[in-house]
Enzyme design. Structure first.
Site, short mmCIF file in Angstrom:
data_model
loop_
_atom_site.label_atom_id
_atom_site.label_comp_id
_atom_site.label_asym_id
_atom_site.label_seq_id
_atom_site.Cartn_x
_atom_site.Cartn_y
_atom_site.Cartn_z
N ARG A 1 -15.19 44.16 23.52
CA ARG A 1 -14.16 44.99 24.15
C ARG A 1 -14.49 45.43 25.57
O ARG A 1 -15.54 45.19 26.09
CB ARG A 1 -13.90 46.22 23.29
CG ARG A 1 -15.11 47.12 23.05
CD ARG A 1 -14.70 48.32 22.19
NE ARG A 1 -15.84 49.14 21.84
CZ ARG A 1 -16.60 48.97 20.77
NH1 ARG A 1 -16.35 47.98 19.93
NH2 ARG A 1 -17.63 49.78 20.54
N ASP A 2 -13.49 46.12 26.16
CA ASP A 2 -13.59 46.83 27.44
C ASP A 2 -13.80 45.87 28.62
O ASP A 2 -14.77 45.99 29.38
CB ASP A 2 -14.71 47.88 27.39
CG ASP A 2 -14.59 48.83 26.20
OD1 ASP A 2 -13.47 48.91 25.64
OD2 ASP A 2 -15.59 49.46 25.83
N GLN B 1 -6.88 55.90 27.68
CA GLN B 1 -6.71 55.71 26.25
C GLN B 1 -5.94 56.91 25.73
O GLN B 1 -6.39 58.06 25.87
CB GLN B 1 -8.09 55.62 25.58
CG GLN B 1 -8.84 54.35 25.90
CD GLN B 1 -8.24 53.18 25.13
OE1 GLN B 1 -8.51 53.01 23.96
NE2 GLN B 1 -7.41 52.38 25.79
N TRP C 1 -17.40 61.95 22.19
CA TRP C 1 -17.22 61.63 20.78
C TRP C 1 -18.05 62.58 19.92
O TRP C 1 -19.03 63.14 20.37
CB TRP C 1 -17.66 60.18 20.51
CG TRP C 1 -16.84 59.19 21.26
CD1 TRP C 1 -17.25 58.39 22.29
CD2 TRP C 1 -15.46 58.88 21.06
NE1 TRP C 1 -16.21 57.61 22.74
CE2 TRP C 1 -15.10 57.89 22.00
CE3 TRP C 1 -14.48 59.34 20.18
CZ2 TRP C 1 -13.82 57.35 22.08
CZ3 TRP C 1 -13.20 58.81 20.26
CH2 TRP C 1 -12.88 57.83 21.19
N GLU D 1 -20.81 49.87 26.10
CA GLU D 1 -19.35 49.85 26.24
C GLU D 1 -18.94 50.05 27.70
O GLU D 1 -19.70 50.51 28.53
CB GLU D 1 -18.73 51.01 25.43
CG GLU D 1 -19.06 51.02 23.96
CD GLU D 1 -18.35 52.14 23.22
OE1 GLU D 1 -17.74 51.85 22.20
OE2 GLU D 1 -18.41 53.30 23.65
N ASN E 1 -8.83 59.62 25.83
CA ASN E 1 -10.25 59.40 26.07
C ASN E 1 -10.42 58.57 27.33
O ASN E 1 -9.92 58.99 28.39
CB ASN E 1 -11.02 58.92 24.83
CG ASN E 1 -10.51 57.69 24.13
OD1 ASN E 1 -9.50 57.74 23.44
ND2 ASN E 1 -11.21 56.58 24.24
N ASP E 2 -11.10 57.44 27.29
CA ASP E 2 -11.54 56.75 28.51
C ASP E 2 -10.49 56.60 29.61
O ASP E 2 -9.35 56.20 29.33
CB ASP E 2 -11.94 55.30 28.18
CG ASP E 2 -12.85 55.16 26.99
OD1 ASP E 2 -13.27 56.18 26.43
OD2 ASP E 2 -13.13 54.02 26.63
N PHE F 1 -7.02 48.91 23.45
CA PHE F 1 -8.27 49.59 23.82
C PHE F 1 -8.52 49.44 25.33
O PHE F 1 -7.75 48.85 26.06
CB PHE F 1 -9.43 49.03 22.99
CG PHE F 1 -9.58 49.68 21.63
CD1 PHE F 1 -8.53 50.36 21.03
CD2 PHE F 1 -10.79 49.59 20.94
CE1 PHE F 1 -8.69 50.96 19.77
CE2 PHE F 1 -10.95 50.18 19.69
CZ PHE F 1 -9.91 50.86 19.10
N SER F 2 -9.68 49.96 25.74
CA SER F 2 -9.96 50.13 27.17
C SER F 2 -9.97 48.82 27.96
O SER F 2 -10.27 47.75 27.42
CB SER F 2 -11.30 50.83 27.36
OG SER F 2 -11.14 52.18 27.04
#
Ligand code: FRU
Length: 479
Positions: free
Chosen positions: A159-160, A51, A292, A210, A34-35, A94-95
């Site tokens: 996050r991120d 990811q 998603w 995000e 993903n990202d 995670f990102s």
């Protein structure tokens, strides 16, 4: 864990089904991505991470996959950079983002794990590399933890991190859910180890903004963020669950004061963009080309992979609006050329115009009261539709008549089309369309509008035709 993931990729990448594999887009060698993460320039080369879940073509415990490029279009797989193998990230890396710092490359990412009370928490961690390939996680991780959050900050939604260099040290912008809504917090540090929260950079944008990407662009402060549950607003924000927006404005006293907020790309398959400044000064963005809450034929048909990135796009700001164009390096991949003037009156095929991987430029003049359509990836009655109606100024990119669906298990889907208003457009428009096996990226005008859509035709699908009433000047290059 990292070695295990690398060995898995080596053994299984040669076995993925090649049917839908893109030729000029970055795609996962096997499993899921993903990202984009850590998009950066290190020692003059472009690096990007993703990811990554190697073991299945669905989301799972997040690793970071790693690619390198000299031109932003041809990407080489470099291996697995991070695996979720430490107590502070054993539920996923995670990102995050990356920056070159002298001789080293710094990665900052979100480590997901359970705390002493068994709650899932998200905290920010650092890894560094001296060769641009192997990364060592810092012993003092996590560097920005739950303890650094404001009292109302949700530890499970933090996050991120976006890492930024400042005149006196470092800054991180990270997404966090507060008591009332989602927001982005700003942290500062003199040394990357000790961090202080200096406040809220941005709030009031959906439930969870995000993947912040924040920095200057053409003299303005530009935020790109991927927002969960942004209230739908006509054609401006269409998805309801995940929309990517840009905010253009000026930061004052630690707050971003946006003058404009709009969608970055109104197609159904665009998320989590990151950008870099290239050595020659361009602002270039790359994003996850997927979404998603959809399913992919490459998963449910058992092809062994799912996930790719958009073409890298040059960004600029004109009158407060974001413009995007495929990076100029893409033109070096142009092969056989085709050019024609076509009078379209009802469904019209053009001898010699076909393909499955190409760069297509269309200058369209629609007859009074009529509409214009270009049909791509066509096999008889099945095709991908790009349609413009001057009466409403709406441009639509629609995969609903094109092969496999992206609904759960191949069932019906919620959003097979993206629509955008071409403000100020008349009966004449210009489009640039990139097609690569299973994706269609449409850019209108000077890049004021972009629509990114995946599409999975069932057959060879090399047809290109037109419909409606219009005159079209066509230029096409095989890619
Ligand atoms: C966005 C996102 C990020 C998170 C990552 C997990 O697509 O949900 O917020 O870090 O994906 O894979």
């Amino acid at each position: 864990m990292l070695q295990k993931a690398e060995a898995y990729v080596r053994a299984h990448a040669p076995q993925v089904d090649p049917t839908f594999r893109p030729r000029f887009h970055l795609a996962t060698p096997v499993g899921w991505i993903n990202d984009p993460n850590g998009f950066c320039v290190f020692r003059g080369r472009y690096h990007v991470f993703a990811q990554f879940h190697p073991y299945d073509s669905v989301w799972g415990p997040m690793h970071w996959g790693h690619w390198v490029s000299d031109d932003l279009v041809v990407w080489t797989w470099l291996g697995v950079a991070l695996a979720p193998d430490s107590p502070y990230d054993d539920m996923g890396c995670f990102s995050g983002t990356a920056l070159e710092d002298g001789e080293r490359l710094i990665l900052i990412y979100t480590g997901v794990h359970r705390d002493a009370d068994g709650r899932v928490v998200q905290e920010q961690c650092i890894a560094e590399s001296h060769d641009g390939i192997h990364f060592e996680k810092w012993a003092c991780n996590p560097v920005i933890g739950v303890k650094d959050l404001p009292p109302d900050g949700a530890p499970e939604d933090f996050r991120d991190p976006k890492l930024i260099r400042t005149p006196d040290g470092w800054r991180v912008i990270a997404a966090n859910r507060g008591e009332k809504n989602g927001r982005q917090l700003s942290f500062v540090s003199p040394d990357l180890i000790h961090w202080t929260c200096e406040g809220v950079l941005l709030e009031g944008v959906g439930q969870m903004p995000e993947c912040p990407d924040y920095g200057p662009c053409d003299g303005r402060d530009l935020m790109l963020t991927s927002v969960m549950n942004l209230p739908q607003d006509g054609l401006r924000f269409q998805n309801g669950h995940h929309d990517v927006v840009y905010l253009v404005g000026q930061e004052r006293d630690g707050r971003l004061l946006p003058e404009r907020m709009e969608a970055v790309d109104l197609g159904p398959d665009f998320y989590a963009p990151q950008r870099i400044r290239t050595p020659d000064g361009r602002s270039v963005m790359i994003a996850w080309m997927d979404m998603w809450q959809t399913d992919s034929p490459t998963h449910y048909l058992g092809h062994g992979w799912r996930g790719q990135f958009t073409i890298a796009r040059e960004l600029s700001i004109r009158d407060g609006r974001l413009l995007q164009r495929p990076v100029r390096e893409l033109e070096r991949l142009r092969g056989e050329a085709f050019e024609a003037d076509v009078q379209v009156d009802g469904e019209t095929a053009v001898p010699g115009l076909c393909g499955r991987r190409y760069d297509l430029l269309l200058d369209i003049a629609v007859r009074p009261g009529a509409w214009a359509e270009v049909r791509l990836l066509q096999d008889g009655g099945e095709y991908f539709s790009v349609r413009y109606d001057p009466q409403t100024q709406v441009l639509t990119a629609d995969r609903s008549r094109c092969g496999y669906t992206m609904g759960p298990g191949g069932g019906p889907e919620v959003k097979p089309a993206g629509r955008a208003v071409l403000e100020g457009a008349t009966d004449r428009i210009s489009l640039r369309i990139l097609v690569d096996q299973c994706s269609v990226e449409v850019f209108a005008g000077d890049g004021e509008v972009a629509l990114t859509t995946l599409a999975f035709p069932k057959g060879p699908a090399e047809g290109i035709s037109f419909a409606g009433q219009c005159a079209v000047h066509v230029r096409k290059w095989a890619l």
